[in-house]
Design a protein around this motif. Structure first.
Motif, mmCIF file in Angstrom:
data_model
loop_
_atom_site.group_PDB
_atom_site.id
_atom_site.type_symbol
_atom_site.label_atom_id
_atom_site.label_comp_id
_atom_site.label_asym_id
_atom_site.label_seq_id
_atom_site.Cartn_x
_atom_site.Cartn_y
_atom_site.Cartn_z
ATOM 1 N N GLU A 3 29.318 30.735 44.232
ATOM 2 C CA GLU A 3 30.577 31.313 44.447
ATOM 3 C C GLU A 3 30.753 32.891 43.628
ATOM 4 O O GLU A 3 31.315 33.783 43.908
ATOM 5 N N ASN A 4 29.857 32.889 42.554
ATOM 6 C CA ASN A 4 29.615 34.089 41.634
ATOM 7 C C ASN A 4 28.771 35.085 42.190
ATOM 8 O O ASN A 4 27.915 35.649 41.607
ATOM 9 N N VAL A 5 29.254 35.516 43.527
ATOM 10 C CA VAL A 5 28.188 36.786 43.991
ATOM 11 C C VAL A 5 28.572 37.896 43.510
ATOM 12 O O VAL A 5 29.521 38.106 43.219
ATOM 13 N N ASP A 6 27.470 38.746 43.417
ATOM 14 C CA ASP A 6 27.948 40.425 43.162
ATOM 15 C C ASP A 6 28.479 40.817 44.049
ATOM 16 O O ASP A 6 27.950 40.798 45.355
ATOM 17 N N LEU A 7 29.700 41.616 43.812
ATOM 18 C CA LEU A 7 30.536 42.111 44.991
ATOM 19 C C LEU A 7 30.721 43.455 44.734
ATOM 20 O O LEU A 7 31.007 43.748 43.234
ATOM 21 N N ILE A 8 30.788 44.492 45.593
ATOM 22 C CA ILE A 8 31.274 45.828 45.365
ATOM 23 C C ILE A 8 32.368 46.211 46.274
ATOM 24 O O ILE A 8 32.377 45.750 47.483
ATOM 25 N N PHE A 9 33.324 46.567 45.401
ATOM 26 C CA PHE A 9 34.523 47.222 46.159
ATOM 27 C C PHE A 9 34.768 48.469 46.508
ATOM 28 O O PHE A 9 34.454 49.183 45.458
ATOM 29 N N GLU A 10 34.803 48.950 47.464
ATOM 30 C CA GLU A 10 34.847 50.665 47.758
ATOM 31 C C GLU A 10 35.620 50.904 48.960
ATOM 32 O O GLU A 10 35.960 49.981 49.771
ATOM 33 N N LYS A 11 36.114 52.374 48.810
ATOM 34 C CA LYS A 11 36.588 52.720 50.002
ATOM 35 C C LYS A 11 35.821 52.889 51.391
ATOM 36 O O LYS A 11 34.635 53.040 51.219
ATOM 37 N N LEU A 12 36.505 52.541 52.194
ATOM 38 C CA LEU A 12 35.744 52.636 53.574
ATOM 39 C C LEU A 12 35.195 54.035 54.052
ATOM 40 O O LEU A 12 36.028 54.927 53.888
ATOM 41 N N LYS A 13 33.899 53.990 54.226
ATOM 42 C CA LYS A 13 33.346 55.275 54.987
ATOM 43 C C LYS A 13 33.023 55.209 56.446
ATOM 44 O O LYS A 13 33.021 54.397 56.884
ATOM 45 N N GLU A 14 33.006 56.482 56.874
ATOM 46 C CA GLU A 14 32.660 56.424 58.297
ATOM 47 C C GLU A 14 31.832 55.666 58.906
ATOM 48 O O GLU A 14 31.509 55.056 59.743
ATOM 49 N N GLU A 15 30.339 55.746 57.907
ATOM 50 C CA GLU A 15 29.291 55.099 58.287
ATOM 51 C C GLU A 15 29.486 53.326 58.328
ATOM 52 O O GLU A 15 28.634 52.735 58.948
ATOM 53 N N ASP A 16 30.555 53.270 57.878
ATOM 54 C CA ASP A 16 30.878 51.629 57.715
ATOM 55 C C ASP A 16 31.667 51.104 59.011
ATOM 56 O O ASP A 16 31.903 49.851 59.262
ATOM 57 N N LEU A 17 32.287 52.150 59.723
ATOM 58 C CA LEU A 17 33.221 51.854 60.775
ATOM 59 C C LEU A 17 32.890 50.716 61.631
ATOM 60 O O LEU A 17 33.404 49.655 61.960
ATOM 61 N N GLU A 18 31.611 50.810 62.184
ATOM 62 C CA GLU A 18 31.185 49.970 63.268
ATOM 63 C C GLU A 18 31.131 48.462 62.631
ATOM 64 O O GLU A 18 31.525 47.588 63.240
ATOM 65 N N GLU A 19 30.667 48.383 61.362
ATOM 66 C CA GLU A 19 30.455 47.030 61.031
ATOM 67 C C GLU A 19 31.781 46.269 60.543
ATOM 68 O O GLU A 19 31.874 45.263 61.016
ATOM 69 N N VAL A 20 32.839 47.128 60.180
ATOM 70 C CA VAL A 20 34.209 46.551 60.152
ATOM 71 C C VAL A 20 34.709 46.404 61.381
ATOM 72 O O VAL A 20 35.369 45.316 61.443
ATOM 73 N N ALA A 21 34.536 46.814 62.143
ATOM 74 C CA ALA A 21 35.191 46.698 63.664
ATOM 75 C C ALA A 21 34.614 45.568 64.188
ATOM 76 O O ALA A 21 35.228 44.759 64.860
ATOM 77 N N GLN A 22 33.156 45.206 63.908
ATOM 78 C CA GLN A 22 32.601 43.904 64.555
ATOM 79 C C GLN A 22 33.227 42.771 63.543
ATOM 80 O O GLN A 22 33.515 41.799 64.224
ATOM 81 N N LEU A 23 33.320 43.134 62.092
ATOM 82 C CA LEU A 23 34.155 42.218 61.430
ATOM 83 C C LEU A 23 35.430 41.736 62.093
ATOM 84 O O LEU A 23 36.061 40.548 62.010
ATOM 85 N N TYR A 24 36.313 42.793 62.073
ATOM 86 C CA TYR A 24 37.695 42.514 62.544
ATOM 87 C C TYR A 24 37.437 41.836 64.299
ATOM 88 O O TYR A 24 38.405 41.044 64.269
ATOM 89 N N ASP A 25 36.673 42.496 64.884
ATOM 90 C CA ASP A 25 36.780 41.741 66.522
ATOM 91 C C ASP A 25 36.342 40.464 66.319
ATOM 92 O O ASP A 25 36.636 39.560 67.278
ATOM 93 N N ALA A 26 35.569 39.854 65.524
ATOM 94 C CA ALA A 26 35.106 38.616 65.639
ATOM 95 C C ALA A 26 36.039 37.530 65.505
ATOM 96 O O ALA A 26 35.859 36.470 66.143
#
Length: 148
Positions: A3-26
């Motif tokens: 449960e205590n995984v190391d997480l990074i919170f950041e602003k969405l970047k253009e190079e992240d769009l495809e990965e986020v779209a796949q996550l959303y579309d799933a």
């Protein structure tokens, strides 16, 4: 994974769009229009009232949320925010990633002196709605009219 995984919170970047779209579309019965997604991203990426937040673990996007800041001109003139398009990658659920994402957003809202947070969620997503209730979100008086 613990449960205590190391997480990074950041602003969405253009190079992240495809990965986020796949996550959303799933989680949806449709596919994101990649051309329109990129066009819209380019329009809003520099507008600080749009906070598209990705959660990363070992450089992999494991969560996402869109946050829109609304500036109220009435009463005390404090802003409020709307959260939507919340996603946590299926294999990363139950590791408190969603909870930490909401803590991150709520801390951001407190720093901006927000009055309240609106959360848009599908009413038929029972698991998500139970999760939101555990985080003390309540289903209040609100309406949506779908135009398309």
């Amino acid at each position: 994974m613990k449960e205590n995984v190391d997480l990074i919170f950041e602003k969405l970047k253009e190079e992240d769009l495809e990965e986020v779209a796949q996550l959303y579309d799933a989680e949806r019965p449709m596919n994101t229009n990649r051309i329109k997604m990129l066009q819209t991203f380019k329009k809003i990426k520099d507008n600080s009232d749009y906070q598209m937040i990705v959660v990363k673990h070992n450089s992999i996007i494991v969560g996402f949320a869109q946050v829109i800041i609304h500036h109220d001109i009435f009463e005390e003139n404090n802003p409020f925010i709307t959260i939507w398009s919340v996603r946590v990658k299926k294999e990363y659920r139950r590791l408190k990633i969603g909870t930490k994402l909401f803590e991150y957003i709520e801390n951001m809202a407190r720093k901006m002196n927000c009055e309240f947070i609106c959360l848009l969620a599908d009413s038929d997503n029972i698991g998500a709605n139970q999760f939101y209730k555990k985080l003390n979100y309540e289903c209040a008086n609100g309406y949506v009219k779908f135009l398309k």
